[in-house]
Motif scaffolding. Structure first.
Motif, PDB file in Angstrom:
ATOM      1  N   TYR A  16     -52.122   3.486  22.529  1.00 56.03           N
ATOM      2  CA  TYR A  16     -51.866   4.714  23.282  1.00 56.03           C
ATOM      3  C   TYR A  16     -50.376   4.896  23.559  1.00 56.03           C
ATOM      4  O   TYR A  16     -49.862   6.020  23.515  1.00 56.03           O
ATOM      5  CB  TYR A  16     -52.650   4.737  24.590  1.00 56.03           C
ATOM      6  N   MET A  17     -49.663   3.820  23.837  1.00 54.94           N
ATOM      7  CA  MET A  17     -48.221   3.935  24.061  1.00 54.94           C
ATOM      8  C   MET A  17     -47.517   4.382  22.782  1.00 54.94           C
ATOM      9  O   MET A  17     -46.604   5.216  22.836  1.00 54.94           O
ATOM     10  CB  MET A  17     -47.651   2.603  24.566  1.00 54.94           C
ATOM     11  N   ASP A  18     -47.929   3.851  21.646  1.00 56.51           N
ATOM     12  CA  ASP A  18     -47.343   4.272  20.371  1.00 56.51           C
ATOM     13  C   ASP A  18     -47.636   5.741  20.093  1.00 56.51           C
ATOM     14  O   ASP A  18     -46.749   6.483  19.644  1.00 56.51           O
ATOM     15  CB  ASP A  18     -47.865   3.407  19.218  1.00 56.51           C
ATOM     16  N   LEU A  19     -48.882   6.168  20.344  1.00 58.66           N
ATOM     17  CA  LEU A  19     -49.217   7.582  20.157  1.00 58.66           C
ATOM     18  C   LEU A  19     -48.385   8.461  21.085  1.00 58.66           C
ATOM     19  O   LEU A  19     -47.869   9.504  20.674  1.00 58.66           O
ATOM     20  CB  LEU A  19     -50.709   7.823  20.403  1.00 58.66           C
ATOM     21  N   ALA A  20     -48.254   8.039  22.333  1.00 59.75           N
ATOM     22  CA  ALA A  20     -47.481   8.826  23.304  1.00 59.75           C
ATOM     23  C   ALA A  20     -46.024   8.943  22.869  1.00 59.75           C
ATOM     24  O   ALA A  20     -45.415  10.007  23.032  1.00 59.75           O
ATOM     25  CB  ALA A  20     -47.577   8.200  24.693  1.00 59.75           C
TER      26      ALA A  20
ATOM     27  N   GLU B 138     -43.485  14.895  22.100  1.00 59.64           N
ATOM     28  CA  GLU B 138     -42.489  15.408  23.047  1.00 59.64           C
ATOM     29  C   GLU B 138     -43.138  15.436  24.427  1.00 59.64           C
ATOM     30  O   GLU B 138     -44.345  15.341  24.556  1.00 59.64           O
ATOM     31  CB  GLU B 138     -42.067  16.829  22.641  1.00 59.64           C
ATOM     32  N   GLU B 139     -42.319  15.608  25.460  1.00 55.54           N
ATOM     33  CA  GLU B 139     -42.860  15.744  26.812  1.00 55.54           C
ATOM     34  C   GLU B 139     -43.870  16.886  26.839  1.00 55.54           C
ATOM     35  O   GLU B 139     -43.672  17.909  26.202  1.00 55.54           O
ATOM     36  CB  GLU B 139     -41.736  16.024  27.815  1.00 55.54           C
TER      37      GLU B 139
ATOM     38  N   ASN C 103     -48.557  13.162  28.256  1.00 49.90           N
ATOM     39  CA  ASN C 103     -48.996  12.712  29.580  1.00 49.90           C
ATOM     40  C   ASN C 103     -50.404  12.135  29.539  1.00 49.90           C
ATOM     41  O   ASN C 103     -50.687  11.114  30.173  1.00 49.90           O
ATOM     42  CB  ASN C 103     -48.915  13.858  30.576  1.00 49.90           C
ATOM     43  N   LEU C 104     -51.310  12.777  28.805  1.00 46.74           N
ATOM     44  CA  LEU C 104     -52.674  12.262  28.709  1.00 46.74           C
ATOM     45  C   LEU C 104     -52.724  10.931  27.982  1.00 46.74           C
ATOM     46  O   LEU C 104     -53.475  10.026  28.365  1.00 46.74           O
ATOM     47  CB  LEU C 104     -53.587  13.280  28.042  1.00 46.74           C
ATOM     48  N   LEU C 105     -51.924  10.785  26.937  1.00 49.12           N
ATOM     49  CA  LEU C 105     -51.888   9.509  26.217  1.00 49.12           C
ATOM     50  C   LEU C 105     -51.333   8.398  27.100  1.00 49.12           C
ATOM     51  O   LEU C 105     -51.825   7.263  27.062  1.00 49.12           O
ATOM     52  CB  LEU C 105     -51.085   9.647  24.931  1.00 49.12           C
ATOM     53  N   LEU C 106     -50.342   8.707  27.907  1.00 51.04           N
ATOM     54  CA  LEU C 106     -49.814   7.717  28.845  1.00 51.04           C
ATOM     55  C   LEU C 106     -50.864   7.337  29.887  1.00 51.04           C
ATOM     56  O   LEU C 106     -50.980   6.170  30.277  1.00 51.04           O
ATOM     57  CB  LEU C 106     -48.550   8.246  29.529  1.00 51.04           C
TER      58      LEU C 106
END
Length: 124
Positions: A79-83, A87-88, A93-96
């Motif tokens: 999820y961090m890699d996807l996030a 861009e912001e 935000n949902l991935l984070l």
């Protein structure tokens, strides 16, 4: 697992992962309208500092929890890699937030791991 408490823990986590599967399908299809609470999580960093045990038919409870901790860490990193590829905005935000959910799961199984690996004795 033969231990009912461990089995119940993994059943709970499996249900949580099904929710995440649904989220990922909605993300893939451009439907990222869900909202998740962002809570503070304690990261014991056990998976980061221990080797992942081999999956065996008859394994110890502590090894089962340690394997689960490694799986949750892998999901967190996904999820961090996807996030990081966004861009912001809402999708990032949902991935984070999903990464945070995985970190909560990691916290839970590392807590159980600690109790299984280092059980309290009668001496305190």
């Amino acid at each position: 697992m033969d231990d009912s408490a461990v089995r119940e823990t993994f059943e709970f986590l499996a249900k949580e992962e099904w929710k995440h599967k649904t989220f990922l399908e909605e993300y893939r299809d451009g439907k990222v309208s869900q909202s998740l609470a962002l809570n503070s999580v304690v990261d014991y960093k056990i998976a980061e500092h221990t080797e992942k045990p081999q999956v065996l038919e008859h394994m110890s409870i502590k090894d089962a929890y340690l394997i689960a901790s490694h799986a949750e860490l892998d999901s967190y990193n996904l999820y961090m890699d996807l996030a990081s590829s966004h861009e912001e905005g809402d999708a990032k935000n949902l991935l984070l937030k999903m990464a945070n959910e995985e970190k909560k799961h990691k916290e839970k199984v590392e807590y159980y791991y600690t109790n299984a690996a280092f059980p309290q004795n009668s001496g305190g």
